[in-house]
Write an enzyme that holds these catalytic residues in place. Structure first.
Site, mmCIF file in Angstrom:
data_model
loop_
_atom_site.group_PDB
_atom_site.id
_atom_site.type_symbol
_atom_site.label_atom_id
_atom_site.label_comp_id
_atom_site.label_asym_id
_atom_site.label_seq_id
_atom_site.Cartn_x
_atom_site.Cartn_y
_atom_site.Cartn_z
ATOM 1 N N TYR A 68 0.780 -1.201 0.075
ATOM 2 C CA TYR A 68 -0.078 -0.090 0.212
ATOM 3 C C TYR A 68 0.868 1.318 -0.172
ATOM 4 C CZ TYR A 68 -4.072 -3.083 1.010
ATOM 5 O OH TYR A 68 -4.840 -4.077 1.186
ATOM 6 N N LYS A 84 3.508 -15.273 2.815
ATOM 7 C CA LYS A 84 3.484 -16.475 1.492
ATOM 8 C C LYS A 84 4.900 -16.498 0.996
ATOM 9 C CE LYS A 84 1.010 -18.086 -1.849
ATOM 10 N NZ LYS A 84 0.444 -19.252 -1.740
ATOM 11 N N ASP A 106 -2.897 -18.316 2.397
ATOM 12 C CA ASP A 106 -4.081 -18.893 1.775
ATOM 13 C C ASP A 106 -4.731 -19.762 2.504
ATOM 14 O OD1 ASP A 106 -1.528 -20.144 1.199
ATOM 15 O OD2 ASP A 106 -2.032 -20.622 -0.810
ATOM 16 N N ASP A 127 -5.137 -6.768 5.796
ATOM 17 C CA ASP A 127 -6.527 -6.005 5.520
ATOM 18 C C ASP A 127 -7.424 -7.080 5.039
ATOM 19 O OD1 ASP A 127 -8.203 -3.963 4.362
ATOM 20 O OD2 ASP A 127 -7.279 -3.806 2.569
ATOM 21 N N ASP A 167 -11.091 -8.202 7.874
ATOM 22 C CA ASP A 167 -12.342 -8.294 7.216
ATOM 23 C C ASP A 167 -12.883 -9.641 7.223
ATOM 24 O OD1 ASP A 167 -12.312 -5.600 6.393
ATOM 25 O OD2 ASP A 167 -13.204 -5.945 4.413
HETATM 26 C C1 IPM Z 1 -8.851 -0.674 6.299
HETATM 27 C C2 IPM Z 1 -9.421 -0.005 4.882
HETATM 28 C C3 IPM Z 1 -8.468 0.882 4.287
HETATM 29 C C4 IPM Z 1 -7.260 -0.108 4.252
HETATM 30 C C5 IPM Z 1 -8.629 1.594 3.014
HETATM 31 C C6 IPM Z 1 -9.746 2.149 3.167
HETATM 32 C C7 IPM Z 1 -7.564 2.310 2.503
HETATM 33 O O1 IPM Z 1 -9.923 -1.164 4.241
HETATM 34 O O2 IPM Z 1 -8.907 0.284 7.138
HETATM 35 O O3 IPM Z 1 -8.900 -1.700 6.320
HETATM 36 O O4 IPM Z 1 -7.048 -0.861 3.373
HETATM 37 O O5 IPM Z 1 -6.342 -0.059 5.111
HETATM 38 MG MG MG Z 2 -9.906 -2.843 5.079
#
Ligand code: IPM
Ligand code: MG
Length: 362
Positions: free
Chosen positions: A146, A195, A227, A251, A255
């Site tokens: 990133y 990985k 994975d 990231d 989620d």
């Molecule tokens: C998070 C979000 C951010 C990230 C985005 C909005 C840039 O997805 O905080 O996980 O990828 O870090």
């Molecule tokens: Mg995120």
């Protein structure tokens, strides 16, 4: 005691949930005799609308004057919002990435656990979650893909895009140390996710994590390929204590982990730098589809405020009080619509904030 707290209300449901979290913090300041001085900070879409850019130098400077920053959420609907007509570096997310970098927030803590009261909302089978789970993801937040060089070019009439994934050993070591430190206070297990069967950056990651582990002989270290980790999170989440991983893997996995709890509206996060300063935000996004409807769940932001009290302001007792307030309100059967189930009492964003604040005052 006196503290300076930056508030980033942000976009979508951000302003609503931050208002409720502030209500709870105000109840804490009353009950425990603290003074919180709040500074509103603009980030993301709100900053684009007011200043033309997702983050200004003034905001960075103001944030640095604070003891901690509490944030709602940023960003809008990519299909309909004019913010997404702007070049990528001027969009809301670019502001978030930049503030993390500017404030040196390399350690991102994302807890994911199963609330006993909300077990029904968990999408996993009963036999998988019989004993619950309680894990925390330690995501590296200011390096890797990133923040690497990127470009899009046309070569021989063919469009080509490049992103680069770079880590140096210092960046890996400091986040690994954080993961082992926190594991020591928990169930003493670190799962380092990479990985390494493909990427050089992962092979370095693995080597440095092993070096750090030598100073933590009381903590068990295991390595897992990303994975496989994605699969294990839904197969047996209880096996994890602390998951240590790089920016992009963290990231994605965070989620997944939050979804697996079934209550993403409940999960907090902290982004910390070398000192006690931190930026605290819910793990969920800005949910523009339900913004302004007074139905969003403010609990993740309230629990982020609790993390702020604990990690940046060193107010453990007050943090406990906020976490207990959340448990008691859930026990009494109050739910926002996202976590509503039969026999419970549905409440709005504002009502949930009132209930939580009242529990603190009691
Ligand atoms: C998070 C979000 C951010 C990230 C985005 C909005 C840039 O997805 O905080 O996980 O990828 O870090
Ligand atoms: Mg995120």
């Amino acid at each position: 005691m006196e503290f300076r707290i930056g508030l980033i209300r942000g976009d979508g449901i951000g302003p609503e949930i931050v208002t409720e979290a502030k209500k709870v913090l105000d109840a804490v300041s009353c009950a425990y005799g603290h003074t919180f001085h709040y500074t509103d900070l603009l980030l993301g879409g709100a900053s684009i609308d007011a200043c033309g850019v997702p983050l200004t130098d003034e905001t960075v400077a103001e944030a640095k004057q604070c003891d901690a920053v509490l944030m709602g959420s940023i960003g809008g609907d990519a299909k309909t919002s004019p913010w997404y007509q702007l070049p990528p570096e001027k969009r809301p997310e670019a502001g978030l990435l930049r503030i993390r970098k500017e404030l040196g927030l390399f350690a991102n803590l994302r807890p994911a656990y199963l609330y006993e009261e909300l077990k029904d909302a968990c999408p996993l089978k009963e036999e998988i979650i019989a004993d619950g789970f309680d894990l925390v993801i330690m995501r590296e937040l200011t390096g890797g893909l990133y923040f690497g060089e990127r470009k899009t070019v046309v070569e021989d009439g063919i469009r080509k895009a490049v992103d680069t994934l770079t880590y140096n050993e210092k960046e890996i070591r400091r986040i690994a140390v954080r993961a082992f430190d926190i594991a020591r206070k928990r169930r003493k297990k670190v799962t380092s996710v990479d990985k390494a069967n493909v990427l050089d950056s992962s092979r370095l990651w693995r080597a440095v994590v092993e070096e750090v582990a030598k100073d933590y002989t009381d903590v068990t270290l295991e390595h897992m390929l990303v994975d496989n980790c994605a699969m294990q999170l839904v197969r047996d989440p209880a096996q994890f204590d602390v998951i240590l991983t790089e920016n992009m893997f963290g990231d994605i996995l965070s989620d997944e982990a939050s979804m697996v709890t079934g209550s993403i509206g409940m999960l907090s996060s902290a982004s910390l730098n070398e000192s006690s300063f931190g930026l605290y935000e819910p793990s969920h996004g800005s949910a523009p589809d339900i913004a302004g409807k007074n139905i969003a769940n403010p609990i993740a932001t309230v629990l982020s405020a609790a993390m702020m009290l604990r990690y940046s302001l060193n107010l453990d007792q007050e943090a406990d009080a906020v976490e207990q307030a959340v448990k008691r309100v859930l026990k009494k059967g109050y739910r926002t619509v996202d976590i509503m189930s039969e026999g419970c009492i549905q409440v709005s964003t504002i009502q949930m904030g009132d209930l939580l604040a009242k529990e603190i005052e009691a």
